[in-house]
Design an enzyme around this catalytic site. Structure first.
Site, PDB file in Angstrom:
ATOM      1  N   HIS A 254     -44.296  13.509 -14.796  1.00 26.68           N
ATOM      2  CA  HIS A 254     -43.878  14.676 -13.999  1.00 26.68           C
ATOM      3  C   HIS A 254     -42.960  15.615 -14.768  1.00 26.68           C
ATOM      4  O   HIS A 254     -42.207  16.375 -14.171  1.00 26.68           O
ATOM      5  CB  HIS A 254     -43.228  14.200 -12.692  1.00 26.68           C
ATOM      6  CG  HIS A 254     -44.225  13.619 -11.716  1.00 26.68           C
ATOM      7  ND1 HIS A 254     -43.866  12.873 -10.624  1.00 26.68           N
ATOM      8  CD2 HIS A 254     -45.585  13.694 -11.690  1.00 26.68           C
ATOM      9  CE1 HIS A 254     -44.954  12.506  -9.957  1.00 26.68           C
ATOM     10  NE2 HIS A 254     -46.011  12.987 -10.587  1.00 26.68           N
TER      11      HIS A 254
ATOM     12  N   TYR B 171     -31.727  22.326  -8.760  1.00 25.49           N
ATOM     13  CA  TYR B 171     -32.036  21.699 -10.052  1.00 25.49           C
ATOM     14  C   TYR B 171     -30.776  21.573 -10.912  1.00 25.49           C
ATOM     15  O   TYR B 171     -30.583  20.583 -11.614  1.00 25.49           O
ATOM     16  CB  TYR B 171     -33.116  22.482 -10.806  1.00 25.49           C
ATOM     17  CG  TYR B 171     -34.502  22.128 -10.334  1.00 25.49           C
ATOM     18  CD1 TYR B 171     -35.042  20.862 -10.583  1.00 25.49           C
ATOM     19  CD2 TYR B 171     -35.271  23.034  -9.622  1.00 25.49           C
ATOM     20  CE1 TYR B 171     -36.303  20.520 -10.143  1.00 25.49           C
ATOM     21  CE2 TYR B 171     -36.550  22.701  -9.170  1.00 25.49           C
ATOM     22  CZ  TYR B 171     -37.058  21.440  -9.433  1.00 25.49           C
ATOM     23  OH  TYR B 171     -38.314  21.085  -8.987  1.00 25.49           O
TER      24      TYR B 171
ATOM     25  N   ASN C  57     -39.597  -3.786  -5.794  1.00 27.36           N
ATOM     26  CA  ASN C  57     -39.247  -2.728  -4.851  1.00 27.36           C
ATOM     27  C   ASN C  57     -38.398  -3.332  -3.739  1.00 27.36           C
ATOM     28  O   ASN C  57     -38.578  -4.491  -3.381  1.00 27.36           O
ATOM     29  CB  ASN C  57     -40.548  -2.113  -4.261  1.00 27.36           C
ATOM     30  CG  ASN C  57     -40.326  -0.733  -3.667  1.00 27.36           C
ATOM     31  OD1 ASN C  57     -39.477  -0.553  -2.795  1.00 27.36           O
ATOM     32  ND2 ASN C  57     -41.092   0.231  -4.119  1.00 27.36           N
TER      33      ASN C  57
ATOM     34  N   SER D 101     -42.890   4.603  -4.304  1.00 30.94           N
ATOM     35  CA  SER D 101     -43.551   4.466  -3.001  1.00 30.94           C
ATOM     36  C   SER D 101     -45.072   4.478  -3.156  1.00 30.94           C
ATOM     37  O   SER D 101     -45.783   4.168  -2.204  1.00 30.94           O
ATOM     38  CB  SER D 101     -43.109   5.602  -2.070  1.00 30.94           C
ATOM     39  OG  SER D 101     -43.404   6.850  -2.664  1.00 30.94           O
TER      40      SER D 101
ATOM     41  N   VAL E  69     -37.791  12.417 -13.827  1.00 25.85           N
ATOM     42  CA  VAL E  69     -37.521  13.513 -14.763  1.00 25.85           C
ATOM     43  C   VAL E  69     -36.087  13.405 -15.292  1.00 25.85           C
ATOM     44  O   VAL E  69     -35.588  14.331 -15.921  1.00 25.85           O
ATOM     45  CB  VAL E  69     -37.754  14.891 -14.085  1.00 25.85           C
ATOM     46  CG1 VAL E  69     -39.204  15.033 -13.644  1.00 25.85           C
ATOM     47  CG2 VAL E  69     -36.818  15.117 -12.893  1.00 25.85           C
TER      48      VAL E  69
ATOM     49  N   CYS F 210     -40.362  30.357 -19.228  1.00 35.54           N
ATOM     50  CA  CYS F 210     -40.454  31.659 -18.570  1.00 35.54           C
ATOM     51  C   CYS F 210     -41.616  31.639 -17.574  1.00 35.54           C
ATOM     52  O   CYS F 210     -42.696  31.134 -17.872  1.00 35.54           O
ATOM     53  CB  CYS F 210     -40.690  32.719 -19.647  1.00 35.54           C
ATOM     54  SG  CYS F 210     -40.898  34.374 -18.989  1.00 35.54           S
TER      55      CYS F 210
ATOM     56  N   CYS G 209     -35.137  34.411 -18.440  1.00 34.28           N
ATOM     57  CA  CYS G 209     -35.658  34.616 -19.788  1.00 34.28           C
ATOM     58  C   CYS G 209     -35.085  35.957 -20.284  1.00 34.28           C
ATOM     59  O   CYS G 209     -34.811  36.842 -19.461  1.00 34.28           O
ATOM     60  CB  CYS G 209     -37.176  34.690 -19.682  1.00 34.28           C
ATOM     61  SG  CYS G 209     -38.002  34.981 -21.240  1.00 34.28           S
TER      62      CYS G 209
HETATM   63  P1  OAD Z   1     -40.049   7.805  -3.628  1.00 31.13           P
HETATM   64  O1  OAD Z   1     -38.732   8.369  -3.208  1.00 31.13           O
HETATM   65  O2  OAD Z   1     -41.264   8.276  -2.925  1.00 31.13           O
HETATM   66  O3  OAD Z   1     -40.017   6.222  -3.499  1.00 31.13           O
HETATM   67  C1  OAD Z   1     -38.941   5.475  -3.956  1.00 31.13           C
HETATM   68  C2  OAD Z   1     -39.315   4.003  -3.868  1.00 31.13           C
HETATM   69  O4  OAD Z   1     -38.270   3.253  -4.441  1.00 31.13           O
HETATM   70  C3  OAD Z   1     -39.493   3.488  -2.437  1.00 31.13           C
HETATM   71  O5  OAD Z   1     -40.673   2.688  -2.381  1.00 31.13           O
HETATM   72  C4  OAD Z   1     -38.247   2.620  -2.220  1.00 31.13           C
HETATM   73  O6  OAD Z   1     -38.505   1.505  -1.352  1.00 31.13           O
HETATM   74  C5  OAD Z   1     -37.953   2.148  -3.614  1.00 31.13           C
HETATM   75  N1  OAD Z   1     -36.537   1.816  -3.910  1.00 31.13           N
HETATM   76  C6  OAD Z   1     -35.420   2.389  -3.416  1.00 31.13           C
HETATM   77  N2  OAD Z   1     -34.315   1.866  -3.974  1.00 31.13           N
HETATM   78  C7  OAD Z   1     -34.756   0.935  -4.871  1.00 31.13           C
HETATM   79  C8  OAD Z   1     -34.115   0.068  -5.805  1.00 31.13           C
HETATM   80  N3  OAD Z   1     -32.783   0.051  -5.932  1.00 31.13           N
HETATM   81  N4  OAD Z   1     -34.883  -0.748  -6.561  1.00 31.13           N
HETATM   82  C9  OAD Z   1     -36.243  -0.749  -6.432  1.00 31.13           C
HETATM   83  N5  OAD Z   1     -36.896   0.058  -5.571  1.00 31.13           N
HETATM   84  C10 OAD Z   1     -36.176   0.896  -4.816  1.00 31.13           C
HETATM   85  O7  OAD Z   1     -40.149   8.036  -5.216  1.00 31.13           O
HETATM   86  P2  OAD Z   1     -41.445   8.126  -6.148  1.00 31.13           P
HETATM   87  O8  OAD Z   1     -42.455   7.126  -5.762  1.00 31.13           O
HETATM   88  O9  OAD Z   1     -40.944   8.131  -7.535  1.00 31.13           O
HETATM   89  O10 OAD Z   1     -42.597  14.184  -7.710  1.00 31.13           O
HETATM   90  O11 OAD Z   1     -41.977   9.570  -5.784  1.00 31.13           O
HETATM   91  C11 OAD Z   1     -43.022  10.103  -6.530  1.00 31.13           C
HETATM   92  C12 OAD Z   1     -42.849  11.581  -6.699  1.00 31.13           C
HETATM   93  O12 OAD Z   1     -42.586  12.223  -5.437  1.00 31.13           O
HETATM   94  C13 OAD Z   1     -41.658  12.001  -7.551  1.00 31.13           C
HETATM   95  O13 OAD Z   1     -41.887  11.883  -8.937  1.00 31.13           O
HETATM   96  C14 OAD Z   1     -41.499  13.438  -7.146  1.00 31.13           C
HETATM   97  C15 OAD Z   1     -41.662  13.315  -5.653  1.00 31.13           C
HETATM   98  O14 OAD Z   1     -42.137  14.469  -4.996  1.00 31.13           O
HETATM   99  C16 OAD Z   1     -42.377  15.327  -8.374  1.00 31.13           C
HETATM  100  O15 OAD Z   1     -41.260  15.776  -8.500  1.00 31.13           O
HETATM  101  C17 OAD Z   1     -43.607  15.973  -8.903  1.00 31.13           C
END
Ligand code: OAD
Length: 247
Positions: free
Chosen positions: A119, A67, A214, A190, A103, A127, A149
């Site tokens: 998220h 992180y 996308n 995604s 985030v 803490c 903490c």
């Molecule tokens: P993902 O990593 O699952 O998906 C990323 C998406 O962005 C994919 O569909 C890619 O095709 C697309 N992509 C990549 N580069 C791109 C670009 N330059 N322009 C447009 N699209 C592009 O990410 P999220 O869907 O955000 O959760 O994932 C959802 C959650 O899964 C996150 O918030 C996180 C993770 O576990 C938590 O941390 C709770």
């Protein structure tokens, strides 16, 4: 399948209450890794080993190193032209609220007025023993890894961890925006993580159009009411906004 930019721009220009819903692909061209894309974290690590409360309890040093690196990296990057295009679109339309799974804080840094963070964010940590004790997550706090903490317990970042429910108020606001918008731009996600992925479906159910941006097809592609533009957010969004209002 990719629909025409011209048609998408006409729909955006005609929209009265557009809303954006974004995921990790939105930040990709700012230099932030996605989770499931080519360079995705979850292709290299298991989410349970880095992004869970259990992992923080078992191995806080490894979790906090990850992180901390992400936070310091986020601070070193800038919102790209796609972020600025959403802000500009908000000047023509009704503010264009942004619902995000990210985030990294880039929408707010770009100047979006309303950002609903489903998220959580890397701005603060709490803490693990006394959850109401919250601390700004900054370089000072990260001077010691893992940060603790004053009571001695490990801290956790205020992001949604694996297996945790989403914070209620942002999810409520997201569903309210989904129900009242007439166009939802779904950018760089995604669409596989629930309950966040419910939000664009709610917009569709309530009669809004969905415009997906996308680099790859997703489960939304080809659904009734969904237009898709294939390409990177940093290139497509500025072109779309330019075409909607400048030409
Ligand atoms: P993902 O990593 O699952 O998906 C990323 C998406 O962005 C994919 O569909 C890619 O095709 C697309 N992509 C990549 N580069 C791109 C670009 N330059 N322009 C447009 N699209 C592009 O990410 P999220 O869907 O955000 O959760 O994932 C959802 C959650 O899964 C996150 O918030 C996180 C993770 O576990 C938590 O941390 C709770």
């Amino acid at each position: 399948m990719s629909d025409g930019l011209e048609r998408a721009a006409a729909v955006l220009a005609a929209s009265r209450r557009p809303v954006a819903f974004t995921g990790a692909g939105m930040s990709k061209e700012s230099g932030i890794r996605t989770f499931r894309g080519e360079d995705g974290y979850w292709r290299q690590y298991r989410a349970e080993d880095l992004a869970s409360l259990e992992a923080i309890r078992r191995d806080p040093r490894t979790v906090w190193t990850w992180y901390s690196q992400r936070l310091l990296h986020n601070e070193s990057v800038q919102p790209h032209a796609g972020y600025l295009a959403l802000v500009e679109a908000g000047e023509y339309a009704d503010g264009l609220p942004v619902i995000t799974q990210n985030v990294d804080g880039l929408h707010a840094r770009a100047g979006s007025r309303e950002v609903v963070e489903l998220h959580g964010s890397l701005r603060s940590a709490s803490c693990t023993r006394e959850v109401s004790r919250s601390f700004p997550l900054n370089r000072e706090l990260l001077g010691e890894i893992p940060p603790r903490c004053p009571c001695g317990a490990a801290l956790r970042p205020d992001v949604v961890l694996f297996g945790e429910p989403l914070p209620a108020a942002p999810m409520e606001r997201a569903l309210e925006l989904a129900a009242s918008c007439d166009l939802m731009l779904v950018v760089g996600t995604s669409m596989v993580v629930y309950p966040a992925a419910m939000v664009p479906y709610r917009a569709l159910e309530e009669g809004a159009e969905v415009l997906e941006v996308n680099t790859e097809p997703t489960v939304l592609t080809g659904e009734p009411g969904v237009m898709s533009l294939r390409g990177p957010a940093g290139g497509v969004l500025p072109e779309l906004v330019d075409m909607a209002w400048r030409s």
